[in-house]
Design an enzyme around this catalytic site. Structure first.
Site, PDB file in Angstrom:
ATOM      1  N   ARG A  38       0.827  -1.218   0.000  1.00  0.00           N
ATOM      2  CA  ARG A  38       0.000   0.000   0.000  1.00  0.00           C
ATOM      3  C   ARG A  38       0.859   1.264   0.000  1.00  0.00           C
ATOM      4  NH1 ARG A  38      -5.124  -1.561   3.981  1.00  0.00           N
ATOM      5  NH2 ARG A  38      -6.406  -2.431   2.302  1.00  0.00           N
ATOM      6  N   LYS A 199     -18.346 -18.082   2.489  1.00  0.00           N
ATOM      7  CA  LYS A 199     -19.790 -18.015   2.732  1.00  0.00           C
ATOM      8  C   LYS A 199     -20.572 -17.296   1.652  1.00  0.00           C
ATOM      9  CE  LYS A 199     -19.725 -18.266   7.719  1.00  0.00           C
ATOM     10  NZ  LYS A 199     -19.986 -17.529   8.955  1.00  0.00           N
ATOM     11  N   GLY A 356      -9.078  -9.031   0.291  1.00  0.00           N
ATOM     12  CA  GLY A 356      -8.005  -9.467   1.176  1.00  0.00           C
ATOM     13  C   GLY A 356      -7.424 -10.846   0.894  1.00  0.00           C
ATOM     14  N   GLY A 379     -12.486  -4.516   1.636  1.00  0.00           N
ATOM     15  CA  GLY A 379     -13.899  -4.144   1.687  1.00  0.00           C
ATOM     16  C   GLY A 379     -14.323  -3.230   0.541  1.00  0.00           C
TER      17      GLY A 379
HETATM   18  C1  3PG Z   1      -8.612  -1.661   5.059  1.00  0.00           C
HETATM   19  O1  3PG Z   1      -7.538  -2.037   5.559  1.00  0.00           O
HETATM   20  O2  3PG Z   1      -9.478  -2.441   4.640  1.00  0.00           O
HETATM   21  C2  3PG Z   1      -8.832  -0.186   4.904  1.00  0.00           C
HETATM   22  O3  3PG Z   1      -7.723   0.520   5.305  1.00  0.00           O
HETATM   23  C3  3PG Z   1     -10.062   0.248   5.670  1.00  0.00           C
HETATM   24  O4  3PG Z   1      -9.911  -0.073   7.033  1.00  0.00           O
HETATM   25  P1  3PG Z   1     -11.199  -0.361   7.899  1.00  0.00           P
HETATM   26  O5  3PG Z   1     -11.777  -1.640   7.390  1.00  0.00           O
HETATM   27  O6  3PG Z   1     -10.735  -0.439   9.320  1.00  0.00           O
HETATM   28  O7  3PG Z   1     -12.140   0.785   7.668  1.00  0.00           O
HETATM   29 MG    MG Z   2     -11.346  -3.502   6.085  1.00  0.00          MG
END
Ligand code: 3PG
Ligand code: MG
Length: 399
Positions: A38, A199, A356, A379
């Site tokens: 990142r 899931k 992820g 996310g």
């Molecule tokens: C992540 O690592 O997914 C982003 O930096 C957002 O972090 P968060 O899910 O804690 O909002």
């Molecule tokens: Mg996150």
């Protein structure tokens, strides 16, 4: 290529205090950055603004502190890592608003870089409170967002400030939006999507949106078991959300209406224990025994997926096929990832992956850098694939 977004091409940053939102939420081990991806992604934007004579003031969150300062979530060690990778000094201010921030910024010369402490040390950040937004905004003349992976949060530093200051997308954000457009916005057809993971319940919106947009939807991972079960197959001890059988059947029906081909596994790698190197066998999905669990798709299914990739021009991938963290149940994910990179190398496929687990799996296969684009977002990538508007992106749109 991206439309309706201002970029750094349109910005005059010379002599300006530029608030640059980056995602420095990087994994740490023993006080050191364990994966700098990142950070590396935002270096070009930092350099460009600095080289154009802007004062680069980095805004970022780290972890999930409870709205107050806590040493474990300080960005201070990350400042050192950014400096090392950037090859330039990076200052640090112990607060992201107030005197500490203001005096550090007023001491900056054009072209210098400063990181402000974790924005989440203030409750106003996650609540996007106008008073906190105003405190941040008065530290800058211009706002640049380079944090796509935090753009699903409507927070002060990702959304609020973009509404108060002149704003644009940074180069990493721009690359991300370009790649997403390439994958689903205006893709070269046919498009195949791989959706894996444990899931179905976490991916209902995703499946609903994808079937409207892609030609082939390849379902893998634990979630495929729920579909197999819904089709009347015995899945033994496999991970399976039996209560979602009706939902799974209606997804299959809706896909048919949308003329989206769904590819489910026809065979599986099964074992009696959930552990690395457990004794395993290949079996057709009609013959899984009561005491067995499905831990990966089998060789016939791998072939079918490979054929689908050969016939596609665009691939978008979220979620691994099997229990990829436990060898040999990583086999399908690895083999299919390699196939995708070969097709990409030969110019036959545009391949975009994110989320992820997906990124860890592609890194483990050593192929992440051979995809057309791998998102660093978890996310945010998922929400974007669900067709949702991301507040941090929306706030950058030109009206
Ligand atoms: C992540 O690592 O997914 C982003 O930096 C957002 O972090 P968060 O899910 O804690 O909002
Ligand atoms: Mg996150």
């Amino acid at each position: 290529m991206i439309q309706n977004f201002r970029t750094l091409d349109d910005a005059d940053v010379r002599g300006k205090r530029v608030l640059l939102r980056v995602d420095l939420n990087v994994p740490m081990e023993n006080g050191k950055v364990a994966d700098a991806t990142r950070i590396e992604r935002v270096l070009p934007t930092i350099r460009e603004i600095a080289d154009k004579g802007g004062k680069v003031v980095l805004l970022a969150h780290f972890g999930r502190p409870k709205g107050g300062p806590d040493a474990a979530n300080s960005l201070r060690p990350v400042a050192a890592a950014v400096s090392e990778l950037l090859g330039r000094p990076v200052g640090f201010a112990a607060d992201c608003i107030g005197d500490a921030a203001a005096s550090a910024i007023s001491a900056m010369k054009d072209g210098e870089v400063l990181l402000l402490e974790n924005t989440r040390f203030h409750k106003g950040e996650e609540k996007n409170e106008p008073a906190f937004v105003a405190e941040l905004a008065k530290l800058g003349d211009f706002y640049v967002n380079d944090a796509f992976s935090a753009a699903h949060r409507a927070h002060a530093s990702t959304e609020g400030v973009a509404r108060l200051l002149p704003a644009c997308a940074g180069r990493a954000m721009q690359a991300e939006l370009d790649a997403l457009t390439l994958a689903l916005g205006a893709p070269i057809r046919p498009v195949a999507a791989i959706v894996g993971g444990a899931k179905v319940s976490t991916k209902l919106d995703l499946l609903g949106n994808l079937m409207e947009r892609v030609d082939t939807l390849i379902i893998g991972g634990g979630m495929a078991n729920t579909f197999l079960f819904a089709q009347g197959k015995n899945v033994g001890k496999s991970l399976c959300e039996k209560e979602l059988a009706d939902t799974a059947r209606s997804i299959l029906g809706a896909a048919q209406t949308a003329r989206c081909r769904i590819l489910l596994p026809v065979d599986a790698t099964v074992a009696k224990e959930f552990k690395a190197h457990a004794a395993s066998r290949f079996v057709d999905v009609d013959h899984v025994a009561e005491d067995e669990m499905i831990l990966d798709i089998g060789p016939k299914s791998i072939l079918a997926v490979e054929e689908a990739l050969v016939n596609a021009k665009t691939l978008v991938w979220n979620g691994p096929f099997g229990a990829f963290e436990l060898p040999p149940f990583d086999a399908a994910t690895m083999q299919i990832a390699k196939m995708a990179t070969l097709l990409t190398r030969d110019g036959k496929l545009k391949s975009v992956a994110g989320g992820g687990d997906t990124v860890s799996a592609l890194n483990a296969a050593g192929v992440a850098d051979q995809f057309t684009y791998v998102s660093t977002a978890g996310g945010a990538f998922l929400e974007w694939m669900e067709g949702k508007a991301l507040p941090g992106v929306e706030a950058l749109r030109t009206k």
